[in-house]
Motif scaffolding. Structure first.
Motif, mmCIF file in Angstrom:
data_model
loop_
_atom_site.group_PDB
_atom_site.id
_atom_site.type_symbol
_atom_site.label_atom_id
_atom_site.label_comp_id
_atom_site.label_asym_id
_atom_site.label_seq_id
_atom_site.Cartn_x
_atom_site.Cartn_y
_atom_site.Cartn_z
ATOM 1 N N GLU A 153 -5.581 5.392 -6.154
ATOM 2 C CA GLU A 153 -5.742 5.514 -4.328
ATOM 3 C C GLU A 153 -7.175 5.394 -4.527
ATOM 4 O O GLU A 153 -7.138 5.191 -2.897
ATOM 5 N N GLN A 181 -8.711 2.672 -1.676
ATOM 6 C CA GLN A 181 -8.906 3.006 0.334
ATOM 7 C C GLN A 181 -10.372 2.575 0.503
ATOM 8 O O GLN A 181 -10.481 1.730 1.942
ATOM 9 N N ASP A 218 1.371 1.567 0.669
ATOM 10 C CA ASP A 218 1.840 3.321 1.374
ATOM 11 C C ASP A 218 1.887 4.264 0.406
ATOM 12 O O ASP A 218 2.777 5.352 0.929
ATOM 13 N N GLY A 219 0.525 3.824 0.080
ATOM 14 C CA GLY A 219 0.635 5.082 -0.862
ATOM 15 C C GLY A 219 1.702 5.006 -2.470
ATOM 16 O O GLY A 219 2.047 5.728 -3.376
ATOM 17 N N THR A 220 2.519 4.111 -2.426
ATOM 18 C CA THR A 220 3.293 3.776 -4.233
ATOM 19 C C THR A 220 2.368 2.655 -4.066
ATOM 20 O O THR A 220 2.105 1.856 -4.332
#
Length: 217
Positions: free
Chosen positions: A139, A143, A191-193
């Motif tokens: 993650e 970013q 989207d965070g997936t």
């Protein structure tokens, strides 16, 4: 959508019985990484390299020779402690450490099951903790934007594949056994997936005269 490229380290010191003995690249492992680096320099699309802090991971990142790209270290990309978990399995179930590929194939599911059950004692990283740290590493890399090459290990890659595809423990164990040295895996974060775009590519080893350099251990 951000795509990240994860690479397993090159062949390490196969046949070792401890983490300290295992944690260095063999001459073939160095060559595998050098060939992959040549391929990556030709294809491009990478602006930074992130590796775990284990010696075999750092040596692989260095052997890629992507000097124009910054190289950062992130210990969250380090491998699960397979040797320590194996000792826990031996202590609790009298199952010895494997001595060959067939034994190892049977050993991996047993180790992972013991780990998932939480029966390894308080001195070992928990299964849930491992998932949290490797997910966090990916993650955070996402970013930073696309174009990152992450050099890591089998357990990290197999875990992320299982998370992306919703695989059960048995299939994760099978995946663990199929991650070749210096193989290339592409994940996208949207989207965070987490999504799996590519598994186990070895374009640098697909030449006929390099087929013998494909290794799992």
């Amino acid at each position: 959508m951000t795509e990240l490229t994860l690479i397993r380290h090159g062949q390490a010191n196969s046949g070792a019985r401890t983490e300290a003995d295992y944690d260095r690249l063999s001459p073939l492992g160095q060559q595998q990484a050098s060939w992959l680096g040549e391929h990556l320099r030709l294809t491009g699309g990478f602006d930074r390299v992130i590796s775990g802090t284990l010696r075999r991971q750092r040596e692989t990142a260095e052997a890629l020779n992507l000097d124009a790209r910054p190289h950062a270290l992130d210990e969250r990309l380090n491998e699960l402690d397979y040797f320590a978990l194996s000792h826990a399995l031996q202590d609790s179930h009298a199952i010895p450490f494997p001595t060959g590929p067939e034994d190892f194939a049977a050993h991996v599911p047993q180790v992972l099951q013991l780990w998932r059950s939480g029966d390894v004692g308080p001195d070992h990283e928990s299964y849930e903790g491992f998932i949290a740290r490797v997910s966090g590493a990916v993650e955070d890399a996402a970013q930073g934007g696309p174009g990152a090459v992450l050099v890591t290990s089998t357990g990290v890659i197999a875990t992320l594949v299982a998370l992306a595809l919703g695989l059960e423990a048995v299939m994760k164990a099978r995946m663990f056994l199929k991650v070749m040295n210096t193989s290339v895996h592409r994940f996208a974060v949207h989207d965070g997936t987490l999504h799996l775009n590519q598994f186990g590519a070895t374009p640098h080893l697909d030449y006929p005269d390099r087929h013998g350099a494909r290794t799992h251990y």
